[in-house]
Design a protein around this motif. Structure first.
Motif, PDB file in Angstrom:
ATOM      1  N   MET A  38       0.904  -1.117  -0.074  1.00 49.69           N
ATOM      2  CA  MET A  38       0.010  -0.132  -0.061  1.00 49.69           C
ATOM      3  C   MET A  38       0.706   1.278  -0.062  1.00 49.69           C
ATOM      4  O   MET A  38       0.620   2.041  -0.618  1.00 49.69           O
ATOM      5  CB  MET A  38      -1.157   0.023   1.353  1.00 49.69           C
ATOM      6  CG  MET A  38      -1.842   1.176   1.175  1.00 49.69           C
ATOM      7  SD  MET A  38      -3.528   0.647   1.846  1.00 49.69           S
ATOM      8  CE  MET A  38      -4.614   2.012   1.854  1.00 49.69           C
ATOM      9  N   THR A  42       1.210   4.254  -2.795  1.00 46.46           N
ATOM     10  CA  THR A  42       1.035   5.417  -2.202  1.00 46.46           C
ATOM     11  C   THR A  42       2.174   6.614  -2.648  1.00 46.46           C
ATOM     12  O   THR A  42       1.797   7.709  -2.992  1.00 46.46           O
ATOM     13  CB  THR A  42       0.530   5.689  -0.788  1.00 46.46           C
ATOM     14  OG1 THR A  42      -0.286   4.770  -0.306  1.00 46.46           O
ATOM     15  CG2 THR A  42       0.449   7.255   0.021  1.00 46.46           C
TER      16      THR A  42
ATOM     17  N   GLU B  45      -8.939   1.324   2.154  1.00 45.51           N
ATOM     18  CA  GLU B  45      -9.126   2.804   2.374  1.00 45.51           C
ATOM     19  C   GLU B  45     -10.225   3.169   3.508  1.00 45.51           C
ATOM     20  O   GLU B  45     -10.134   3.996   4.336  1.00 45.51           O
ATOM     21  CB  GLU B  45      -9.523   3.772   1.178  1.00 45.51           C
ATOM     22  CG  GLU B  45      -8.231   3.723   0.269  1.00 45.51           C
ATOM     23  CD  GLU B  45      -8.524   4.867  -0.803  1.00 45.51           C
ATOM     24  OE1 GLU B  45      -7.525   5.096  -1.663  1.00 45.51           O
ATOM     25  OE2 GLU B  45      -9.484   5.530  -0.995  1.00 45.51           O
ATOM     26  N   LYS B  48      -8.517   2.416   7.125  1.00 41.86           N
ATOM     27  CA  LYS B  48      -7.751   3.406   7.501  1.00 41.86           C
ATOM     28  C   LYS B  48      -8.570   4.631   7.983  1.00 41.86           C
ATOM     29  O   LYS B  48      -8.347   5.516   8.572  1.00 41.86           O
ATOM     30  CB  LYS B  48      -6.831   3.926   6.334  1.00 41.86           C
ATOM     31  CG  LYS B  48      -5.816   2.582   5.672  1.00 41.86           C
ATOM     32  CD  LYS B  48      -4.903   2.785   6.517  1.00 41.86           C
ATOM     33  CE  LYS B  48      -3.752   1.516   5.896  1.00 41.86           C
ATOM     34  NZ  LYS B  48      -2.740   1.278   6.744  1.00 41.86           N
ATOM     35  N   TRP B 253      -6.602   8.257   4.669  1.00 43.31           N
ATOM     36  CA  TRP B 253      -7.071   7.248   4.116  1.00 43.31           C
ATOM     37  C   TRP B 253      -6.039   6.147   3.281  1.00 43.31           C
ATOM     38  O   TRP B 253      -6.385   4.976   3.244  1.00 43.31           O
ATOM     39  CB  TRP B 253      -8.092   7.674   2.934  1.00 43.31           C
ATOM     40  CG  TRP B 253      -7.390   8.221   1.691  1.00 43.31           C
ATOM     41  CD1 TRP B 253      -6.544   7.789   0.680  1.00 43.31           C
ATOM     42  CD2 TRP B 253      -6.857   9.850   1.834  1.00 43.31           C
ATOM     43  NE1 TRP B 253      -6.147   8.789  -0.001  1.00 43.31           N
ATOM     44  CE2 TRP B 253      -6.474   9.917   0.563  1.00 43.31           C
ATOM     45  CE3 TRP B 253      -7.530  10.660   2.667  1.00 43.31           C
ATOM     46  CZ2 TRP B 253      -5.826  11.228   0.228  1.00 43.31           C
ATOM     47  CZ3 TRP B 253      -7.023  12.040   2.444  1.00 43.31           C
ATOM     48  CH2 TRP B 253      -6.172  12.344   1.313  1.00 43.31           C
ATOM     49  N   SER B 254      -4.751   6.518   3.717  1.00 45.15           N
ATOM     50  CA  SER B 254      -3.686   5.755   3.007  1.00 45.15           C
ATOM     51  C   SER B 254      -2.460   5.695   3.948  1.00 45.15           C
ATOM     52  O   SER B 254      -1.583   4.898   3.481  1.00 45.15           O
ATOM     53  CB  SER B 254      -3.388   6.111   1.440  1.00 45.15           C
ATOM     54  OG  SER B 254      -2.536   7.251   1.758  1.00 45.15           O
TER      55      SER B 254
END
Lengths: 80, 277
Positions: A38, A42, B45, B48, B253-254
């Protein structure tokens, strides 16, 4: 450029003061526990937005994310 | 603000394909003036963002709103597997929740949507749902771009696992009707296709009485994203009543660790307080 890439990396991974200790030879993949899938995505998105580059999906390779230096070279090559 | 300002109640709602888990936040000691439906983001997401969405729900309940958060079918604590989740099921469930939320109050529901939840909200509006106020948090404007970012999670995970896979191969598998596991989520080809076809349209943003577009930036001097500027300007030209605001903070969200942006909760509360006063 190294400093700018390092800043994006530090912000994305929430490295806080560890950011300053990273230099060109610092290993990223496998060395930074925060760098999971992730976080990689990102980070790619953040680099695209920050530098206005587009990363092709076949460019997402372990070589690119090996060190801060290799990642910086990659961004520089996209800007060239 | 001290003490309890909202009561929270876990609830199950009947959805088209199974029961949905949600939490209802309500003001204490007063009837709710209207309902705000929170439309969640996609896949990880949501996990989070739970903390931020709960903070917002509490703040809005303190203003006198009834706030509903819900896990979409096949996600969170709702019934169904993610593999069985479909865009159409989500839309129909949200449509019912919006209709239920509006009953017993004088005005249609308002919506707070996060990330890809914005695409669901836009679809809901295009479907004819009346919406009073619409707050968008870091809205996803392009479903196709968002799907690419989501699929990259698998490319990145494969890279970390030492075997490099290709996006082209992944898309071929989906096109051939084969579900793909991405970051622990079994993505159905139907859901991928639906997501890919969605875009946030200025037509949808014209419907609510007021729209607020919030984006998180890393530094104070950063402006709204290019897609954000484009969408808000186009919507304004098309007659939407839309305001935008940037807030400095982490992309909660991440982020690897759960993080919050209190300023976003405060600004969102201000947006909904205008209507409540």
């Amino acid at each position: 450029m190294l400093n700018e890439v390092r800043a994006v990396l530090g912000d994305t991974l929430q490295l806080a003061r560890r950011t300053e200790q990273l230099h060109a030879d610092s290993a990223l993949l496998g060395a930074l526990p925060e760098l999971d899938s992730m976080a990689v995505v990102t980070l790619i998105t953040a680099l695209e937005e920050r530098f206005g580059i587009t990363v092709a999906d076949d460019e997402i390779s372990a070589d690119t994310f090996a060190t801060l230096g290799s990642l910086t070279s990659f961004v520089e090559s996209k800007l060239a | 603000m001290s003490g309890r300002v909202a009561q929270t109640q876990p609830r199950f709602f009947d959805g088209v394909a199974g029961r949905l888990f949600g939490i209802e936040f309500a003001p204490i000691g007063a009837a709710a003036r209207a309902t705000i439906l929170i439309v969640p983001p996609f896949a990880e997401e949501l996990n989070k963002s739970r903390r931020m969405l709960a903070l917002a729900a509490r703040a809005l309940a303190a203003l006198g709103y009834r706030v509903l958060t819900v896990d979409l079918y096949g996600t969170g604590d709702s019934e169904g597997d993610f593999a069985d989740a479909r865009w159409e099921i989500w839309i129909e469930d949200l449509r019912r929740l919006a209709a239920t939320g509006a009953s017993g109050t004088a005005s249609p529901v308002s919506i707070l949507a996060l990330r890809a939840g914005s695409l669901l909200a836009a679809d809901l509006i295009a479907d004819g749902a009346g919406v009073e106020r619409l707050a968008l948090w870091q809205p996803v404007s392009s479903g196709a771009q968002f799907l690419t970012q989501f699929l990259r999670l698998k490319i990145a995970a494969d890279m970390l696992g030492g075997n490099e896979s290709g996006m082209a191969a992944l898309r071929e598998q989906l096109a051939a009707g084969k579900p793909q596991e991405v970051a622990g989520y079994m993505l159905a080809p139907e859901l991928a296709r639906a997501l890919e076809g969605r875009t946030l349209s200025s037509e949808a943003l014209r419907v609510p009485r007021r729209v607020a577009w919030f984006e998180i930036v890393a530094r104070q001097e950063q402006a709204l994203s290019v897609p954000g500027q484009r969408m808000t300007e186009k919507s304004r030209q098309d007659g939407a009543s839309i305001a935008s605001e940037t807030l400095v903070g982490l992309p909660f969200w991440s982020t690897p660790e759960i993080s919050t942006v209190p300023g976003l909760v405060a600004s969102t509360a201000r947006f909904f307080a205008e209507a409540a006063s």
